[in-house]
Scaffold this active site. Sequence first.
Site, mmCIF file in Angstrom:
data_model
loop_
_atom_site.group_PDB
_atom_site.id
_atom_site.type_symbol
_atom_site.label_atom_id
_atom_site.label_comp_id
_atom_site.label_asym_id
_atom_site.label_seq_id
_atom_site.Cartn_x
_atom_site.Cartn_y
_atom_site.Cartn_z
ATOM 1 N N GLU A 60 0.805 -1.216 0.000
ATOM 2 C CA GLU A 60 0.000 0.000 0.000
ATOM 3 C C GLU A 60 0.842 1.272 0.000
ATOM 4 O OE1 GLU A 60 -0.623 -2.662 1.822
ATOM 5 O OE2 GLU A 60 -2.517 -3.352 0.976
ATOM 6 N N HIS A 129 -10.974 -5.984 8.604
ATOM 7 C CA HIS A 129 -11.777 -5.717 7.409
ATOM 8 C C HIS A 129 -12.983 -4.826 7.725
ATOM 9 C CE1 HIS A 129 -9.476 -9.152 5.914
ATOM 10 N NE2 HIS A 129 -9.902 -8.905 4.696
HETATM 11 C C1 LIG Z 1 -1.745 -5.038 4.146
HETATM 12 C C2 LIG Z 1 -2.734 -5.844 3.400
HETATM 13 N N1 LIG Z 1 -3.072 -5.484 2.145
HETATM 14 C C3 LIG Z 1 -3.994 -6.187 1.453
HETATM 15 C C4 LIG Z 1 -4.606 -7.269 1.992
HETATM 16 C C5 LIG Z 1 -5.680 -8.019 1.209
HETATM 17 N N2 LIG Z 1 -5.215 -9.350 0.840
HETATM 18 C C6 LIG Z 1 -5.477 -10.419 1.601
HETATM 19 S S1 LIG Z 1 -4.730 -11.795 1.035
HETATM 20 C C7 LIG Z 1 -4.048 -10.958 -0.265
HETATM 21 C C8 LIG Z 1 -3.170 -11.701 -1.219
HETATM 22 C C9 LIG Z 1 -2.005 -12.308 -0.526
HETATM 23 O O1 LIG Z 1 -1.237 -13.048 -1.439
HETATM 24 P P1 LIG Z 1 -0.029 -13.924 -0.961
HETATM 25 O O2 LIG Z 1 0.873 -13.143 -0.096
HETATM 26 O O3 LIG Z 1 0.564 -14.534 -2.177
HETATM 27 O O4 LIG Z 1 -0.676 -15.053 -0.033
HETATM 28 P P2 LIG Z 1 -1.763 -16.157 -0.441
HETATM 29 O O5 LIG Z 1 -3.103 -15.535 -0.236
HETATM 30 O O6 LIG Z 1 -1.508 -16.560 -1.840
HETATM 31 O O7 LIG Z 1 -1.573 -17.286 0.509
HETATM 32 C C10 LIG Z 1 -4.425 -9.625 -0.250
HETATM 33 C C11 LIG Z 1 -4.056 -8.636 -1.259
HETATM 34 C C12 LIG Z 1 -4.237 -7.610 3.310
HETATM 35 N N3 LIG Z 1 -4.788 -8.649 3.934
HETATM 36 N N4 LIG Z 1 -3.304 -6.895 3.980
#
Ligand SMILES: Cc1ncc(C[n+]2csc(CCOP(=O)(O)OP(=O)(O)O)c2C)c(N)n1
Lengths: 342, 342, 382, 382
Positions: A60, A129
């Site tokens: 972000e 959230h």
């Molecule tokens: C600081 C933050 N930004 C955005 C999100 C929203 N979000 C939740 S999971 C995710 C994707 C995460 O991807 P990854 O790190 O590859 O983990 P995976 O879900 O594939 O296990 C996002 C963008 C969040 N939880 N926290």
Amino acid sequence: MTSLTLGGAIGAGLARAMQDDDRVLLMGEDIGKLGGVFRVTDGLQRRFGAERVIDTPLAEAGIVGTAVGLALRGYRPVVEIQFDGFVYPAFDQIVCQVAKLHYRSSGRIRMPLVIRIPWAGGVGAAEHHSESPEAYFVHTAGLRVVAASNPQDAYVMLRQAVASDDPVIFFEPKRLYHSKAEVDVDIDLADAPPMHLARVAREGTDATIVTYGAQVRTALDAALAAEDEGLSLEVIDLRSLSPLDMNTVAASVRKTGRVVVTHEAAREAGLGAELVASITEQCFEYLEAPPARVTGHDIPYPPSKLEKHHVPDLDRILHAVDRVLERGTAAPAAATIEGGVR
Amino acid sequence: MTSLTLGGAIGAGLARAMQDDDRVLLMGEDIGKLGGVFRVTDGLQRRFGAERVIDTPLAEAGIVGTAVGLALRGYRPVVEIQFDGFVYPAFDQIVCQVAKLHYRSSGRIRMPLVIRIPWAGGVGAAEHHSESPEAYFVHTAGLRVVAASNPQDAYVMLRQAVASDDPVIFFEPKRLYHSKAEVDVDIDLADAPPMHLARVAREGTDATIVTYGAQVRTALDAALAAEDEGLSLEVIDLRSLSPLDMNTVAASVRKTGRVVVTHEAAREAGLGAELVASITEQCFEYLEAPPARVTGHDIPYPPSKLEKHHVPDLDRILHAVDRVLERGTAAPAAATIEGGVR
Amino acid sequence: MTYTQTTPDHGAADRGDPEHASDVDDVARVLEPDGTRVADAALDPWIADLSPHELRALHRDMVLTRRLDAEGVALQRQGQLALWAPCRGQEATQVGTAHALAPGDFVFPSYREHGVLLGRGAQPADYVLAWRGEEHSAYDHTTINAAPPQIIIGAQSLHATGWAMGAQRDGSTDVAVAYFGDGATSQGDVNEAMVFASSFGAPVVFVCTNNQWAISEPVTVQSTFPLAGRAPGFGIPSMRVDGNDALACVAAMRWALDRARRGEGPSFIEAVTYRMGPHTTSDDPTRYRDADEVEAWTRRDPIARLEAYLRAEGVLDDGGLDEVARAADALAIEVRAACIGATTRAPETLFDHVYAEPHGPLERQKAEYAAYLAGFDQEDAR
Amino acid sequence: MTYTQTTPDHGAADRGDPEHASDVDDVARVLEPDGTRVADAALDPWIADLSPHELRALHRDMVLTRRLDAEGVALQRQGQLALWAPCRGQEATQVGTAHALAPGDFVFPSYREHGVLLGRGAQPADYVLAWRGEEHSAYDHTTINAAPPQIIIGAQSLHATGWAMGAQRDGSTDVAVAYFGDGATSQGDVNEAMVFASSFGAPVVFVCTNNQWAISEPVTVQSTFPLAGRAPGFGIPSMRVDGNDALACVAAMRWALDRARRGEGPSFIEAVTYRMGPHTTSDDPTRYRDADEVEAWTRRDPIARLEAYLRAEGVLDDGGLDEVARAADALAIEVRAACIGATTRAPETLFDHVYAEPHGPLERQKAEYAAYLAGFDQEDAR
Ligand SMILES: Cc1ncc(C[n+]2csc(CCOP(=O)(O)OP(=O)(O)O)c2C)c(N)n1
Ligand SMILES: Cc1ncc(C[n+]2csc(CCOP(=O)(O)OP(=O)(O)O)c2C)c(N)n1
Ligand SMILES: [Mg+2]
Ligand SMILES: [Mg+2]
């Protein structure tokens, strides 16, 4: 007139803004093919291309920081923060850069940046959230902060925010994303009320309820319920949280002499504090009773099974209305329509 | 009794806390050999070693985030943020982790973390070195927020903060770092007033000034100047900004009926708003005039040559006192002692 | 598939090695500390065309930078400036990299890049008014294509990356340059900037001035591996050059700018140099570093080095040096005059430029404060 | 001194190459997708001693994880859970790495690490109560030595590093493990964690589960270079392993843990795997990825792979498989019961555990709210 949900109206506003001005870009996580986790940007990447609807890396501060650079290069970025609780990593860029660069450069740099934030609770979501961080931004000079409560406002205010040369934090009440209404998408922005003005959502004479975002709906429900008891409540939808349209608020309070302020965010140093303080300063002689605040408790947002006890509902608002009307701490009105405590 | 500056008192408090409890660690940028840019930790690395007085990489999220981990492992980290304006990169870790982990873990995790922040303006510093971010933290449930205004309080409150099992944001008024007083360093903490209580810094009967941090000094100066005009002002030093000791504040306002709240931070949704709102709610029938706020303007902190027009001084406070005393908007009192507008 | 730290000269190491991270001679250079020209296959092609005129300009700007910096320190000591962040010792890095820029490029400096601003055409007042506390940023960013100096460590790296994304979308060949220090590499922002720059192939150059210190912390607190070695892991090629060798700095910057202009995306330059002075005029470096170390670096002085080379090449003589010294004095006098002649703006201007669009409540605050101030005048008049 | 991206197999590349960054076969493995055992000099020594018993336990935990995960999805579909983040496809990564841990080690998981929690000894309710919305974190971190699941992407990497700094100060051989995804590597926090871990030589293992997707974004949005290639630039050795090969995951983790215990500091493991299901039960992956891709990964299934190997080795037979299937069903039933049997706590508990020490104003708020709720009861009574 087109029937649109609040989310759809924002999407339509974005499309229109992009169509009108090539320099408008969208940036965020999952806003491209997926159309955002709330589908607000659905179809926009297909229509405007991946150069203008940009799926960014998951960071972000990076999103907001690069948007600052794009603004310096003459673009007008509209940033999506995926959920309210994920804006904090960008806090430094927002507070020290976005909010201050115009001032820091003695007016030479402009920051026509919109930061869209799906916002607040009541939707059964997981931790982080359902945050209501608006007071942080209201307290930050250099930002404008708005919150739409209905599709028409969402559509118009989004376009006004994009058109503004100031940075705008644009809060989107998640709980109302799917609420539908007729929207005049061909409205001339010059005819629409400017973004910084509040709206009297319902006229009344006995007491004023001041609120914003999804709580506008709850306040209107409360006013409706109160009507059955012969009470006439005025409801003010602030729309703009910074600056506050105290003219509209004060005019109402001078009329009713009694006021309840409600929001979902924690009470301590929340926006309600500013409202009560400003109302007291500006309407002291008119006040028949101390203003009351009905807010989220001073706790982190709770697990969703308990959130109905945190987000102020109709009953808690009416309970406070009773208080400002000095009707004793009567037992709260029974929950007549959806949103009751139990 | 030892004669100590406010900065020296904090250093002495840190030394004592480290001596009493092996689990207390200090972390921050330049706190080791250099002793911090304000020399608060001077000599502590030499005394307690580099394993306990840790010069960290230059990354505030990293400092606070690793401190969270150290706390989970049973340590009691005291973090130094080099200047107020550099706390924002750590905002996410503070708001989502430090403040919420106790709640998120249903009380199983404790966060005995102290975040020390050299704080606020009036020292002729560069951009981002004079911020007053306290309202952000006060609005964040789960944190305790304190601000000492004199060496004795600084010494005691620092030790109380370290002893607390809750995370404490510890604001250190830069402008008073070099102010000296006698400090009882052997005081039994059990005998000292608890950290969450406010202090009547001066008794008076005509109006109350509520403030904290370096503004306590300014308020006391104002009260002294007012005395010459035959006015008796009560000055309250909040000490704890979260929770607020409204008992002490309300008792004073009920006595005087008139109140001025002053702080350096911007007015909009600042701590003054909470104070005015709470005072109005709790003392409505006692108020003879609307409470007044004397705050920094709603602008980013200005260039230092202009800061004397931003940080509320004695004259602006007295001007507001006149207002709450309904003495008309009399011409402001001449600046009789240092701190006048011109 | 084991990844270990591999550097061109050192081969794989099992673990980050502070000694190595701070090995100031593990750099590319074309001028030895004594000014001897040596060959470097990677750098040479980029500076083959440097004319005597350009070489003299480089030298001149470095001398001007040093003089201007000394004036900044003096003005602070005399109470004319609130603070100054000296750049003595870093002139080759600043002037060399700035020399390679085209007018349309845009730099995002930190607070210490006086020599870069000089290269961008800053005016005398531009250097000092912010340090005096008159303005947060003294110059017009559009005139010298430089963003306001950044105090929040590392934040500008993201701005540069975003600006570069814009240039890319405009189809231009403009390049953004982010200047930051060794300490800054620890900040999340700088790492996120590399992620974004790499992901979008943005035309941005990251110039990391490794002056060995972040206030009192040696670079080994920030990294156990050479900083230039970090970028490749983000998909960004890098160079580690002698930051006291102006020619090497020009060459590295040209290499990076060329990549950017050809659409090959971001590059990273670590310029290994030394902060000869205190962190700022408020700092006392004797508390944390040895005189020996400082002394050793005086023997690597960037100006003396270039001077020796230019003299040896016959590009610069005593007359030329005198001329440069006079230009430097003239600049110092102008800077001093701009500083001492500065006036503080009217208090009501405090409220200007918080917002670009009209803002009722703030305008009322402004009017109220003006009326409040006017009250004093009335009282004075009585 | 030019630094370019160098990987063991690929040599220097001039620029980050998305193809390479996402090359899922550029990994170390000891089991081919069909279960054939192949040699890997780096991995083999670490798993030479795995007993049949341990091999069966690995397999069992993977099957349990898959079953538990399916139950999570089902419970969500039935309205018993608000949300679930499926881990199907990632069982080898989760179970394999967790298997290598000692009881005193401490894991810092994300929201998807169900198999890791299983490995730490989580109880049935521990998996579901948070997803049901009853608690933010269901389990006692001290019982299973696991921090609450982290939703703020990357934040836990710093906690793990700090915890490791603590373990280091205690003179213990405990190791902290941070689990995060491919998307998380873009966050400043994760990069700062590597800076701190490297600077202090902290005994922490970074396990990056590269499941190819961050919600709808392919890993190439986050990086143009293999993620494992990033750590060495921070002075942290790394391994890129086949995350669908449980034995490779055990081996890599043992390598990393051993380094940490021997005081050699942090390591980084990129486990290359695939998120077979949606991001969460709220997600619709058909909007952004091809069925072909998912189909291709079913042929690399981690459980089938280990099963094939164990059968071929004679370590597992039909009887053993039946037993595991029964254990999995039993776990699913327990999880379901824990979920459906959960009760929501009393509203007044909302105010508990905001602070560890007494807090007057909040206690008053609690009392006021309790009185307010009691008002309804009185009214009901009337
Ligand atoms: C600081 C933050 N930004 C955005 C999100 C929203 N979000 C939740 S999971 C995710 C994707 C995460 O991807 P990854 O790190 O590859 O983990 P995976 O879900 O594939 O296990 C996002 C963008 C969040 N939880 N926290
Ligand atoms: C976010 C942030 N944290 C801390 C500081 C305080 N600070 C100012 S300069 C500095 C050291 C910077 O070191 P480096 O990046 O090496 O640059 P140099 O000063 O050597 O040019 C620090 C810690 C700051 N300005 N911003
Ligand atoms: Mg440095
Ligand atoms: Mg992923």
